[in-house]
Write a protein that holds these residues in place. Sequence first.
Motif, short mmCIF file in Angstrom:
data_model
loop_
_atom_site.label_atom_id
_atom_site.label_comp_id
_atom_site.label_asym_id
_atom_site.label_seq_id
_atom_site.Cartn_x
_atom_site.Cartn_y
_atom_site.Cartn_z
N PHE A 76 0.88 -1.16 0.00
CA PHE A 76 0.00 0.00 0.00
C PHE A 76 0.92 1.22 0.00
O PHE A 76 1.91 1.26 0.73
CB PHE A 76 -0.90 0.01 1.23
CG PHE A 76 -1.85 -1.16 1.27
CD1 PHE A 76 -2.82 -1.32 0.29
CD2 PHE A 76 -1.80 -2.08 2.29
CE1 PHE A 76 -3.70 -2.39 0.33
CE2 PHE A 76 -2.68 -3.15 2.35
CZ PHE A 76 -3.63 -3.30 1.36
N TYR A 77 0.57 2.20 -0.79
CA TYR A 77 1.45 3.32 -1.07
C TYR A 77 0.66 4.61 -1.08
O TYR A 77 -0.47 4.64 -1.57
CB TYR A 77 2.02 3.09 -2.49
CG TYR A 77 3.49 3.29 -2.68
CD1 TYR A 77 4.42 2.48 -2.07
CD2 TYR A 77 3.95 4.30 -3.52
CE1 TYR A 77 5.78 2.66 -2.28
CE2 TYR A 77 5.31 4.48 -3.74
CZ TYR A 77 6.21 3.64 -3.12
OH TYR A 77 7.55 3.83 -3.33
N SER A 78 1.22 5.68 -0.56
CA SER A 78 0.58 7.00 -0.68
C SER A 78 1.15 7.71 -1.91
O SER A 78 2.19 7.32 -2.43
CB SER A 78 0.83 7.83 0.58
OG SER A 78 2.20 8.17 0.69
N VAL A 79 0.49 8.76 -2.34
CA VAL A 79 0.94 9.50 -3.52
C VAL A 79 2.35 10.05 -3.31
O VAL A 79 3.13 10.13 -4.26
CB VAL A 79 -0.06 10.63 -3.86
CG1 VAL A 79 0.47 11.55 -4.94
CG2 VAL A 79 -1.39 10.03 -4.30
N ASP A 80 2.70 10.39 -2.07
CA ASP A 80 4.05 10.90 -1.81
C ASP A 80 5.07 9.79 -1.52
O ASP A 80 6.17 10.04 -1.06
CB ASP A 80 4.05 11.95 -0.70
CG ASP A 80 3.47 11.46 0.62
OD1 ASP A 80 2.65 10.52 0.61
OD2 ASP A 80 3.80 12.04 1.67
#
Length: 184
Positions: A9-13
């Motif tokens: 899972f990854y955030s945009v930043d």
Amino acid sequence: MRKLTAGLFYSVDGVAEAPDQFQFDSFDDELGQMLGGVMAEVDTVLMGRQGYEEWAGYWPNAGQDMDFAGFINAVPKFVASRSLKPSDMAWSHSTLIEGELEAFVRELKAQPGGTISAMAGMSLVRQLLISGLMDELTLIMHPVISGKGRRLFDAATPTTRLSLVSSQQTSKGNVVLTYAKRAD
């Protein structure tokens, strides 16, 4: 030859640490179905030390997300660590990797079985990808800027060319990108 995968899972930043702090309101049915499909294919898990210690303290007694708890508690788990001892492997179906990680993974991939998944270990995922042992890396990008937390790749990561294997967007705006290391 067995396939080795990882999904984060990854955030945009670019934050991958503690996704429970940022992805909770964007998780949707499509992601649930996709992850259920992944669990159906995976019969072996590789973990890093820190992730193992965190997950071993939570999942054996988890009161929620019982589908994943049932999966992760029952699947064979191999743990990469320089500081743990075999006697530290108290979580069910857990084994400490003894010897060199990359040699162990090569041997594991050559054995019969289903998909191997690297979970709960950013440095483990990074090492296996850079070494060419990772067959697919899936980044599940949530429509959120985390603002803090560790990233999968840092300034010490060498330039590494990837090929896009697949992409999809879910109803809540998550983008699921699957990459393979490009053979140059």
